[in-house]
Design a protein around this motif. Structure first.
Motif, mmCIF file in Angstrom:
data_model
loop_
_atom_site.group_PDB
_atom_site.id
_atom_site.type_symbol
_atom_site.label_atom_id
_atom_site.label_comp_id
_atom_site.label_asym_id
_atom_site.label_seq_id
_atom_site.Cartn_x
_atom_site.Cartn_y
_atom_site.Cartn_z
ATOM 1 N N PRO A 23 0.829 -1.205 0.000
ATOM 2 C CA PRO A 23 0.000 0.000 0.000
ATOM 3 C C PRO A 23 0.861 1.251 0.000
ATOM 4 O O PRO A 23 2.011 1.229 0.444
ATOM 5 N N ALA A 24 0.269 2.320 -0.426
ATOM 6 C CA ALA A 24 0.985 3.590 -0.477
ATOM 7 C C ALA A 24 1.371 4.033 0.925
ATOM 8 O O ALA A 24 0.620 3.848 1.873
ATOM 9 N N GLN A 25 2.535 4.611 1.059
ATOM 10 C CA GLN A 25 2.972 5.146 2.327
ATOM 11 C C GLN A 25 2.489 6.583 2.459
ATOM 12 O O GLN A 25 2.390 7.303 1.483
ATOM 13 N N ALA A 26 2.195 6.988 3.666
ATOM 14 C CA ALA A 26 1.810 8.376 3.894
ATOM 15 C C ALA A 26 3.022 9.253 3.619
ATOM 16 O O ALA A 26 4.148 8.922 3.979
ATOM 17 N N ALA A 27 2.798 10.379 2.951
ATOM 18 C CA ALA A 27 3.879 11.297 2.635
ATOM 19 C C ALA A 27 4.401 11.931 3.923
ATOM 20 O O ALA A 27 3.640 12.171 4.862
ATOM 21 N N ALA A 28 5.685 12.204 3.961
ATOM 22 C CA ALA A 28 6.278 12.811 5.147
ATOM 23 C C ALA A 28 5.748 14.229 5.321
ATOM 24 O O ALA A 28 5.589 14.973 4.355
ATOM 25 N N CYS A 29 5.483 14.579 6.559
ATOM 26 C CA CYS A 29 4.984 15.915 6.886
ATOM 27 C C CYS A 29 6.169 16.770 7.328
ATOM 28 O O CYS A 29 6.946 16.365 8.198
ATOM 29 N N LYS A 30 6.312 17.946 6.763
ATOM 30 C CA LYS A 30 7.420 18.827 7.107
ATOM 31 C C LYS A 30 7.215 19.433 8.493
ATOM 32 O O LYS A 30 6.081 19.524 8.985
ATOM 33 N N ILE A 31 8.290 19.887 9.108
ATOM 34 C CA ILE A 31 8.215 20.551 10.402
ATOM 35 C C ILE A 31 7.393 21.827 10.248
ATOM 36 O O ILE A 31 7.513 22.549 9.257
ATOM 37 N N ASP A 32 6.564 22.132 11.246
ATOM 38 C CA ASP A 32 5.672 23.293 11.268
ATOM 39 C C ASP A 32 4.582 23.224 10.203
ATOM 40 O O ASP A 32 4.140 24.249 9.692
ATOM 41 N N TRP A 33 4.161 22.019 9.862
ATOM 42 C CA TRP A 33 3.037 21.816 8.952
ATOM 43 C C TRP A 33 2.029 20.888 9.620
ATOM 44 O O TRP A 33 2.390 20.027 10.412
ATOM 45 N N PHE A 34 0.760 21.068 9.308
ATOM 46 C CA PHE A 34 -0.321 20.184 9.737
ATOM 47 C C PHE A 34 -0.678 19.333 8.534
ATOM 48 O O PHE A 34 -0.962 19.869 7.452
ATOM 49 N N CYS A 35 -0.657 18.006 8.674
ATOM 50 C CA CYS A 35 -0.885 17.116 7.535
ATOM 51 C C CYS A 35 -1.914 16.044 7.876
ATOM 52 O O CYS A 35 -1.873 15.470 8.966
ATOM 53 N N VAL A 36 -2.814 15.787 6.948
ATOM 54 C CA VAL A 36 -3.780 14.706 7.088
ATOM 55 C C VAL A 36 -3.746 13.885 5.807
ATOM 56 O O VAL A 36 -3.944 14.428 4.714
ATOM 57 N N THR A 37 -3.484 12.601 5.934
ATOM 58 C CA THR A 37 -3.536 11.675 4.809
ATOM 59 C C THR A 37 -4.735 10.771 5.038
ATOM 60 O O THR A 37 -4.821 10.098 6.070
ATOM 61 N N THR A 38 -5.678 10.781 4.109
ATOM 62 C CA THR A 38 -6.882 9.965 4.215
ATOM 63 C C THR A 38 -6.786 8.827 3.213
ATOM 64 O O THR A 38 -6.484 9.061 2.040
ATOM 65 N N PHE A 39 -7.053 7.611 3.672
ATOM 66 C CA PHE A 39 -6.977 6.428 2.825
ATOM 67 C C PHE A 39 -8.387 5.953 2.470
ATOM 68 O O PHE A 39 -9.253 5.881 3.343
ATOM 69 N N PHE A 40 -8.588 5.631 1.195
ATOM 70 C CA PHE A 40 -9.895 5.215 0.702
ATOM 71 C C PHE A 40 -9.853 3.772 0.203
ATOM 72 O O PHE A 40 -8.801 3.265 -0.162
#
Length: 77
Positions: A23-40
């Motif tokens: 399965p695809a890996q969640a992309a890395a979130c940079k420092i001082d960023w808010f990240c949401v990865t949603t899987f379908f």
């Protein structure tokens, strides 16, 4: 001799094509960023089966299952 090499090459190529993919890996979130990865569950993005959220303070929330069908949201903190 050439026939054996050709058969071996053909078998090796077929084995590489037949390997399952992860399965695809969640992309890395940079420092001082808010990240949401949603899987379908499918390409139509009809059913959410998992999520990975990285908060600005570094907190990580993960639930469900990963898949190849993702939607990624990113914003600066």
């Amino acid at each position: 001799m050439i026939r054996r090499a050709l058969v071996a090459t053909t078998l090796a190529t077929a084995a590489l094509v037949a390997l399952p993919t992860a399965p695809a890996q969640a992309a890395a979130c940079k420092i001082d960023w808010f990240c949401v990865t949603t899987f379908f569950s499918d390409a139509a993005h009809t059913d959410v089966i998992g999520s990975r959220e990285e908060a600005c303070d570094g907190t990580l929330y993960v639930w469900g299952t990963r898949s190849a069908y993702v939607d990624i949201y990113r914003s600066r903190c």
